[in-house]
Design an enzyme around this catalytic site. Structure first.
Site, PDB file in Angstrom:
ATOM      1  CE1 TYR A 166      -3.890   2.289   0.490  1.00  0.00           C
ATOM      2  CE2 TYR A 166      -2.496   3.356   2.123  1.00  0.00           C
ATOM      3  CZ  TYR A 166      -3.629   3.360   1.324  1.00  0.00           C
ATOM      4  OH  TYR A 166      -4.485   4.442   1.349  1.00  0.00           O
ATOM      5  CE  LYS A 170      -3.510   5.389  -1.824  1.00  0.00           C
ATOM      6  NZ  LYS A 170      -4.540   5.827  -2.785  1.00  0.00           N
TER       7      LYS A 170
HETATM    8  P1  NAP Z   1     -13.390   2.588   0.449  1.00  0.00           P
HETATM    9  O1  NAP Z   1     -14.576   3.039   1.225  1.00  0.00           O
HETATM   10  O2  NAP Z   1     -12.963   1.162   0.535  1.00  0.00           O
HETATM   11  O3  NAP Z   1     -13.620   2.988  -1.075  1.00  0.00           O
HETATM   12  C1  NAP Z   1     -12.729   2.584  -2.069  1.00  0.00           C
HETATM   13  C2  NAP Z   1     -13.390   2.815  -3.405  1.00  0.00           C
HETATM   14  O4  NAP Z   1     -12.483   2.378  -4.441  1.00  0.00           O
HETATM   15  C3  NAP Z   1     -14.673   1.992  -3.579  1.00  0.00           C
HETATM   16  O5  NAP Z   1     -15.605   2.726  -4.331  1.00  0.00           O
HETATM   17  C4  NAP Z   1     -14.190   0.797  -4.379  1.00  0.00           C
HETATM   18  O6  NAP Z   1     -15.196   0.164  -5.147  1.00  0.00           O
HETATM   19  C5  NAP Z   1     -13.205   1.514  -5.292  1.00  0.00           C
HETATM   20  N1  NAP Z   1     -12.360   0.574  -6.008  1.00  0.00           N
HETATM   21  C6  NAP Z   1     -11.567  -0.387  -5.504  1.00  0.00           C
HETATM   22  N2  NAP Z   1     -10.986  -1.076  -6.506  1.00  0.00           N
HETATM   23  C7  NAP Z   1     -11.432  -0.535  -7.664  1.00  0.00           C
HETATM   24  C8  NAP Z   1     -11.213  -0.800  -9.036  1.00  0.00           C
HETATM   25  N3  NAP Z   1     -10.448  -1.811  -9.452  1.00  0.00           N
HETATM   26  N4  NAP Z   1     -11.821  -0.017  -9.965  1.00  0.00           N
HETATM   27  C9  NAP Z   1     -12.630   0.992  -9.573  1.00  0.00           C
HETATM   28  N5  NAP Z   1     -12.903   1.276  -8.293  1.00  0.00           N
HETATM   29  C10 NAP Z   1     -12.308   0.521  -7.350  1.00  0.00           C
HETATM   30  O7  NAP Z   1     -12.094   3.404   0.849  1.00  0.00           O
HETATM   31  P2  NAP Z   1     -11.819   4.966   1.096  1.00  0.00           P
HETATM   32  O8  NAP Z   1     -11.212   5.071   2.428  1.00  0.00           O
HETATM   33  O9  NAP Z   1     -12.992   5.781   0.772  1.00  0.00           O
HETATM   34  O10 NAP Z   1     -10.648   5.204   0.061  1.00  0.00           O
HETATM   35  C11 NAP Z   1     -10.704   6.158  -0.990  1.00  0.00           C
HETATM   36  C12 NAP Z   1      -9.275   6.576  -1.321  1.00  0.00           C
HETATM   37  O11 NAP Z   1      -8.720   7.271  -0.200  1.00  0.00           O
HETATM   38  C13 NAP Z   1      -8.329   5.405  -1.599  1.00  0.00           C
HETATM   39  O12 NAP Z   1      -7.472   5.733  -2.662  1.00  0.00           O
HETATM   40  C14 NAP Z   1      -7.529   5.301  -0.315  1.00  0.00           C
HETATM   41  O13 NAP Z   1      -6.260   4.727  -0.514  1.00  0.00           O
HETATM   42  C15 NAP Z   1      -7.447   6.765   0.067  1.00  0.00           C
HETATM   43  N6  NAP Z   1      -7.132   7.013   1.476  1.00  0.00           N
HETATM   44  C16 NAP Z   1      -7.991   6.641   2.446  1.00  0.00           C
HETATM   45  C17 NAP Z   1      -7.684   6.912   3.768  1.00  0.00           C
HETATM   46  C18 NAP Z   1      -8.606   6.544   4.888  1.00  0.00           C
HETATM   47  O14 NAP Z   1      -8.238   6.784   6.049  1.00  0.00           O
HETATM   48  N7  NAP Z   1      -9.777   5.982   4.623  1.00  0.00           N
HETATM   49  C19 NAP Z   1      -6.480   7.571   4.096  1.00  0.00           C
HETATM   50  C20 NAP Z   1      -5.620   7.935   3.075  1.00  0.00           C
HETATM   51  C21 NAP Z   1      -5.963   7.672   1.764  1.00  0.00           C
HETATM   52  P3  NAP Z   1     -16.002  -1.137  -4.587  1.00  0.00           P
HETATM   53  O15 NAP Z   1     -17.088  -0.625  -3.695  1.00  0.00           O
HETATM   54  O16 NAP Z   1     -16.491  -1.770  -5.833  1.00  0.00           O
HETATM   55  O17 NAP Z   1     -15.020  -1.990  -3.834  1.00  0.00           O
END
Ligand code: NAP
Length: 243
Positions: A166, A170
Site C-alpha cells: 500500500y 501511494k
Molecule cells: P473505500 O470506502 O474502501 O472505497 C474505495 C473505493 O475504491 C470503492 O468505491 C471501491 O469500489 C473503489 N475501487 C476499488 N478497486 C477498484 C477498481 N479496481 N476499480 C474501480 N474502483 C475501485 O475506501 P476509502 O477510504 O474511501 O478510500 C478512498 C481513497 O482514499 C483510496 O485511494 C484510499 O487509498 C485513500 N485514502 C484513504 C484513507 C482513509 O483513512 N480511509 C487515508 C488515506 C488515503 P467497490 O465498492 O467496488 O469496492
C-alpha cells in the site's frame, strides 16, 4: 443554476470518501460522473445523491480493466466533449499486505495494479478530454503513508505502519503527480496529490477518527482550485507533507 457546469469524474465514487467527494462537488454546482467498477453500485450512488436533489451520472470505470478505459473516455466525450476535473480516488488495501519482510508479493502486485497502474491508465485515457477544458484539475487521492520521508522518520506517526504494498503504491502515485505536473507545466492542467487524513471507511474497518465529510474536504478543495492554482504539491489536512 449554473448553465455550463464543470464536469468531473470521480473514480471509486460509489462509497466512502469518493461518494462524499462526489456529493460535495455536486453541491458546489459541478456535474459529477460517478465512476465505479460495478455499474449497479454506481447507480445506487446516483440514487443516493438524487435523494438530496443532486444530479449525477453513473459510469463503469474499473481500474483493473485497462482495455475498458477508452470506452469510458468516449462515453464522456460523446456526452460532454470535455472533462474539467478528474479525482483519482479509487484504491484498495489487501489483507495479505504487510511489512517488507512478510507482505505477500502477490498482494503488493494487486495493490500496485489498482492504486498505481489503474490510476495511470485512467489518467492517460482522460487527458485528451482534460486538455479541452479551460482549467482542468487532477486530484490524486494519496496518503501520508506514501511519503518516503515520513516512512523513514522514527518521530512520524506513520513510521510504524509497515504496509509495503500500500505505501509503495501511494509513493508511486505521488511520482505520477510530480512527473505529470512537470510534463503539463505549460498547460491548463493542474495536478496534485492530496492525503485526505485518517478517515473511517470500509478500507480501514472504520477505524479512522475523521468522518467522510471531513475527509472529502481537501480533495474537493483541490478539485475546485481557482486561477492561482498550484501544481505538483502533496498536501494533507495539516498542510504540506514531505514527498
Ligand atoms: P473505500 O470506502 O474502501 O472505497 C474505495 C473505493 O475504491 C470503492 O468505491 C471501491 O469500489 C473503489 N475501487 C476499488 N478497486 C477498484 C477498481 N479496481 N476499480 C474501480 N474502483 C475501485 O475506501 P476509502 O477510504 O474511501 O478510500 C478512498 C481513497 O482514499 C483510496 O485511494 C484510499 O487509498 C485513500 N485514502 C484513504 C484513507 C482513509 O483513512 N480511509 C487515508 C488515506 C488515503 P467497490 O465498492 O467496488 O469496492
Amino acid at each position: 443554476m449554473d448553465t455550463n457546469p464543470r464536469v468531473a469524474l470521480v473514480t471509486g465514487a460509489n462509497k466512502g470518501i469518493g461518494l462524499e467527494i462526489a456529493r460535495q462537488l455536486a453541491q458546489a454546482g459541478v456535474f459529477v460522473i460517478i465512476g465505479a467498477r460495478h455499474i449497479g453500485r454506481a447507480n445506487a450512488a446516483v440514487a443516493d445523491l438524487a435523494a438530496q436533489g443532486l444530479v449525477s451520472e453513473p459510469l463503469l470505470v474499473d481500474l483493473n480493466d485497462l482495455e475498458g478505459m477508452p470506452q469510458a473516455a468516449r462515453a464522456i466525450e460523446d456526452k460532454y466533449g470535455r472533462l474539467d476535473i478528474l479525482v483519482n480516488n479509487a484504491g484498495i488495501v489487501d489483507p495479505d499486505d504487510g511489512a517488507p519482510s512478510a507482505g505477500m508479493p502477490e498482494a503488493a502486485r494487486r495493490i500496485m495494479d489498482t492504486n498505481f497502474i489503474g490510476t495511470l491508465a485512467v489518467t492517460q485515457a482522460m487527458l485528451p478530454l482534460l486538455r479541452t477544458s479551460q482549467a482542468a484539475r487532477i486530484v490524486n487521492v494519496s496518503s501520508s503513508l506514501g511519503s518516503l520521508t515520513l516512512n523513514g522518520d522514527p518521530d512520524s506517526p506513520y513510521y510504524a505502519v509497515r504496509l509495503i504494498g500500500y505505501n509503495a503504491s501511494k509513493a508511486a502515485l505521488n511520482m505520477l503527480t510530480v512527473q505529470l505536473a512537470a510534463e503539463l507545466r505549460d498547460t491548463n492542467i493542474v495536478v496534485n496529490s492530496v492525503s485526505p487524513g485518517y478517515v473511517a471507511t470500509d478500507l480501514n474497518g472504520h477505524s479512522g477518527p475523521m468522518s467522510v465529510q471531513d475527509g472529502a474536504r481537501l480533495p474537493v478543495k483541490y478539485a475546485l482550485l481557482g486561477d492561482d492554482a498550484v501544481s505538483g504539491r502533496f498536501v494533507e489536512p495539516d498542510g504540506s507533507t514531505p514527498w
